[in-house]
Structure formats: C-alpha cells, structure tokens
Design a protein around this motif. Structure first.
Motif, PDB file in Angstrom:
ATOM      1  N   UNK A   1       0.794  -1.223   0.000  1.00 22.10           N
ATOM      2  CA  UNK A   1       0.000   0.000   0.000  1.00 22.10           C
ATOM      3  C   UNK A   1       0.825   1.271   0.000  1.00 22.10           C
ATOM      4  N   UNK A   2       1.944   1.276  -0.718  1.00 23.88           N
ATOM      5  CA  UNK A   2       2.809   2.461  -0.788  1.00 23.88           C
ATOM      6  C   UNK A   2       2.083   3.607  -1.484  1.00 23.88           C
ATOM      7  N   UNK A   3       2.063   4.783  -0.840  1.00 18.82           N
ATOM      8  CA  UNK A   3       1.354   5.933  -1.378  1.00 18.82           C
ATOM      9  C   UNK A   3       2.263   7.068  -1.829  1.00 18.82           C
ATOM     10  N   UNK A   4       3.549   6.954  -1.549  1.00 13.08           N
ATOM     11  CA  UNK A   4       4.468   8.009  -1.939  1.00 13.08           C
ATOM     12  C   UNK A   4       5.188   8.594  -0.743  1.00 13.08           C
ATOM     13  N   UNK A   5       6.022   9.602  -1.002  1.00 12.43           N
ATOM     14  CA  UNK A   5       6.779  10.219   0.077  1.00 12.43           C
ATOM     15  C   UNK A   5       7.122  11.649  -0.277  1.00 12.43           C
ATOM     16  N   UNK A   6       7.567  12.386   0.713  1.00 12.86           N
ATOM     17  CA  UNK A   6       8.127  13.720   0.519  1.00 12.86           C
ATOM     18  C   UNK A   6       9.328  13.868   1.423  1.00 12.86           C
ATOM     19  N   UNK A   7      10.275  14.677   1.020  1.00 15.62           N
ATOM     20  CA  UNK A   7      11.355  15.042   1.926  1.00 15.62           C
ATOM     21  C   UNK A   7      10.890  16.232   2.761  1.00 15.62           C
TER      22      UNK A   7
ATOM     23  N   UNK B   1      -3.876  12.806   2.565  1.00 15.72           N
ATOM     24  CA  UNK B   1      -3.623  11.927   1.425  1.00 15.72           C
ATOM     25  C   UNK B   1      -4.628  10.781   1.440  1.00 15.72           C
ATOM     26  N   UNK B   2      -5.327  10.597   0.356  1.00 17.73           N
ATOM     27  CA  UNK B   2      -6.383   9.601   0.254  1.00 17.73           C
ATOM     28  C   UNK B   2      -5.897   8.211   0.666  1.00 17.73           C
ATOM     29  N   UNK B   3      -6.565   7.604   1.653  1.00 13.06           N
ATOM     30  CA  UNK B   3      -6.281   6.230   2.051  1.00 13.06           C
ATOM     31  C   UNK B   3      -5.117   6.046   2.995  1.00 13.06           C
ATOM     32  N   UNK B   4      -4.417   7.105   3.370  1.00 15.61           N
ATOM     33  CA  UNK B   4      -3.230   6.951   4.214  1.00 15.61           C
ATOM     34  C   UNK B   4      -3.620   6.554   5.635  1.00 15.61           C
ATOM     35  N   UNK B   5      -2.994   5.488   6.137  1.00 17.90           N
ATOM     36  CA  UNK B   5      -3.258   5.016   7.494  1.00 17.90           C
ATOM     37  C   UNK B   5      -2.000   4.948   8.357  1.00 17.90           C
ATOM     38  N   UNK B   6      -0.837   5.086   7.759  1.00 15.81           N
ATOM     39  CA  UNK B   6       0.392   5.055   8.551  1.00 15.81           C
ATOM     40  C   UNK B   6       1.506   5.749   7.796  1.00 15.81           C
ATOM     41  N   UNK B   7       2.590   6.036   8.528  1.00 11.30           N
ATOM     42  CA  UNK B   7       3.731   6.665   7.884  1.00 11.30           C
ATOM     43  C   UNK B   7       5.016   6.271   8.596  1.00 11.30           C
ATOM     44  N   UNK B   8       6.107   6.409   7.861  1.00 16.99           N
ATOM     45  CA  UNK B   8       7.450   6.100   8.328  1.00 16.99           C
ATOM     46  C   UNK B   8       8.306   7.334   8.084  1.00 16.99           C
ATOM     47  N   UNK B   9       8.941   7.846   9.125  1.00 10.63           N
ATOM     48  CA  UNK B   9       9.811   9.005   8.996  1.00 10.63           C
ATOM     49  C   UNK B   9      11.213   8.601   9.410  1.00 10.63           C
ATOM     50  N   UNK B  10      12.216   9.051   8.636  1.00  6.39           N
ATOM     51  CA  UNK B  10      13.585   8.616   8.921  1.00  6.39           C
ATOM     52  C   UNK B  10      14.604   9.505   8.212  1.00  6.39           C
ATOM     53  N   UNK B  11      15.856   9.348   8.634  1.00 11.97           N
ATOM     54  CA  UNK B  11      16.995   9.982   7.980  1.00 11.97           C
ATOM     55  C   UNK B  11      17.603   8.995   6.985  1.00 11.97           C
TER      56      UNK B  11
ATOM     57  N   UNK C   1       4.399   7.528   3.127  1.00  9.60           N
ATOM     58  CA  UNK C   1       3.000   7.253   3.444  1.00  9.60           C
ATOM     59  C   UNK C   1       2.583   5.864   2.983  1.00  9.60           C
ATOM     60  N   UNK C   2       1.709   5.248   3.777  1.00  9.57           N
ATOM     61  CA  UNK C   2       1.260   3.884   3.491  1.00  9.57           C
ATOM     62  C   UNK C   2      -0.242   3.727   3.731  1.00  9.57           C
ATOM     63  N   UNK C   3      -0.881   2.907   2.899  1.00  8.78           N
ATOM     64  CA  UNK C   3      -2.295   2.601   3.084  1.00  8.78           C
ATOM     65  C   UNK C   3      -2.491   1.504   4.116  1.00  8.78           C
ATOM     66  N   UNK C   4      -1.452   0.711   4.389  1.00  5.11           N
ATOM     67  CA  UNK C   4      -1.528  -0.346   5.393  1.00  5.11           C
ATOM     68  C   UNK C   4      -0.731   0.027   6.628  1.00  5.11           C
TER      69      UNK C   4
ATOM     70  N   UNK D   1      -2.522   4.677  12.402  1.00  5.17           N
ATOM     71  CA  UNK D   1      -3.782   5.150  12.962  1.00  5.17           C
ATOM     72  C   UNK D   1      -4.533   4.073  13.728  1.00  5.17           C
ATOM     73  N   UNK D   2      -4.180   2.808  13.491  1.00  2.00           N
ATOM     74  CA  UNK D   2      -4.879   1.710  14.161  1.00  2.00           C
ATOM     75  C   UNK D   2      -6.147   1.303  13.467  1.00  2.00           C
ATOM     76  N   UNK D   3      -6.394   1.847  12.262  1.00  4.30           N
ATOM     77  CA  UNK D   3      -7.622   1.517  11.531  1.00  4.30           C
ATOM     78  C   UNK D   3      -7.467   0.215  10.763  1.00  4.30           C
TER      79      UNK D   3
END
Length: 220
Positions: free
Chosen positions: A129-135, A151-161, A186-189, A218-220
């Motif tokens: 469920x990859x939705x894209x990313x931004x710096x 962002x449509x459908x986004x339920x989780x995200x990963x932030x990192x260096x 951003x991720x849909x899952x 989000x826990x959804x």
C-alpha cells in the motif's frame, strides 16, 4: 531514481499495486511489498495531497519541487540535496551511530490519532500500500501525520533519515560526499517493526543507509 509526473505515477500505481486509477487506497487488494525510492525529493503514487496548511506545505517537498529527469542519470551528475545534518566523518557507520539522529527520533512526539509502532531503527519499511513520500525540512512526525491525513487512504507513515550521494555514483565519482534526506513515507496499510527491513543499498562504492526510523499507525 527519477520523480515521475502525476499521470505517470497513477499508471505506476495501477500496474505495480494492481488497482484502477481513482480507486480508494483503503480498499487496495493484497500486493507485493515495496519500498520508497532512494534519494530524490518527492513521489506521489495515489494523488497529490490537497488542502495542506501553509505550515505543513512549508515542511514538505512542495518547496523541493520534483524535477523531470531522464530515465538514467549520467555518472557524476549532481543529485538533489537533503536538509538534514551530514555527520562527520562522512561514513555510513558514523551516520548510523550519530547521536543527534537517535535523540531526535526517541524524543519525537506521537501525533494525535496515531500510535507509534517502532522507533529509532536503522531501516525503513518495505510494505504494502505504498502511497508516496516527501522530503522534509525537519524531522517532524506531527507534520508528516498532517501530510498523511490529507492523502487519500493513508493510514500510517514512516519518517527517517537517509544517507544519499550528492553525485550519481559512477566512474570518476564512485564514492561521492553524502547528503541527508529526512523522508516522510505514506502507506495505506500498517507499518511495523516486522516490515521495517530496508537497510539501504550500495550505489557503486557509496552506501545508502538509514537512521532514526520511526513508524506511526492510525490503528484503523
């Protein structure tokens, strides 16, 4: 890896993730796990986020506009630059052990409506469920969550260096100096420690590595 235009990204979503254009990512069928591209400044697979506040827009890569690029970079071509610290000496090991990255990740606030699923890892997510990313200009889970919320459908995200090269590695520049991207993916899952397995890659003699990786859901 180049950043594609929105139309090309929609086609990519249809072919890679297996859903029709315009479909709600929350209803995506099971698909192969993928990772966010190395380097670059932004990529939106489902749709460009809309309705972002000025503060959020100032943080994400709307101010690092994606550039139309050729299919393959030539060796030693200058690459986009990140906004994070560049630890010295400039080595992968120093990057991964840099105390500032660890401190920022460990003390980062949990955004309202999210739960933290992992923290301060040296790997990003390889998930469905990859939705894209931004710096981002700074390591800011609250702003990343606001980006996800729009962002449509986004339920989780990963932030990192992420440690990336300043020049495209190749003959004449096998191991160029590094730059540091702060990525909001951003991720849909769900993102979790089990799918945080992307530890980077080699590009010629340059090693891409990751530090301070946090995941929120989000826990959804």
């Amino acid at each position: 890896m180049r950043v594609l235009k929105a139309t090309a990204l929609l086609a990519l979503a249809a072919s890679v993730l297996g859903f029709p254009q315009g479909a709600d990512p929350a209803n995506f069928p099971t698909a192969s796990a993928v990772s966010a591209p190395i380097g670059e400044s932004a990529q939106f697979v489902s749709s460009n986020p809309t309705g972002l506040s000025q503060s959020v827009a100032a943080e994400i890569s709307s101010l690092y506009p994606p550039q139309e690029r050729s299919i393959a970079y030539s060796p030693c071509v200058e690459l986009p630059q990140g906004s994070g610290d560049t630890p010295k000496p400039d080595t992968p090991a120093v990057f991964q052990s840099y105390s500032v990255f660890a401190q920022v990740a460990r003390s980062a606030p949990i955004p309202p409506g999210y739960r933290q699923t992992f923290g301060n890892l040296q790997a990003s997510c390889n998930a469905q469920g990859y939705l894209g990313y931004a710096s981002m200009r700074s390591y800011n889970p609250t702003m990343c969550a606001a980006f996800c919320n729009k962002t449509l459908g986004c339920q989780s995200f990963n932030i990192y260096y992420e440690r990336d090269p300043t020049l495209n590695p190749g003959p004449g520049c096998l191991n160029p100096a590094s730059t540091t991207f702060i990525k909001c993916v951003l991720w849909a899952g769900q993102v979790n420690a089990a799918n945080a397995v992307n530890t980077g890659q080699w590009r010629a003699n340059f090693q891409v590595v990751i530090a301070g990786s946090n995941g929120y859901w989000t826990g959804k």
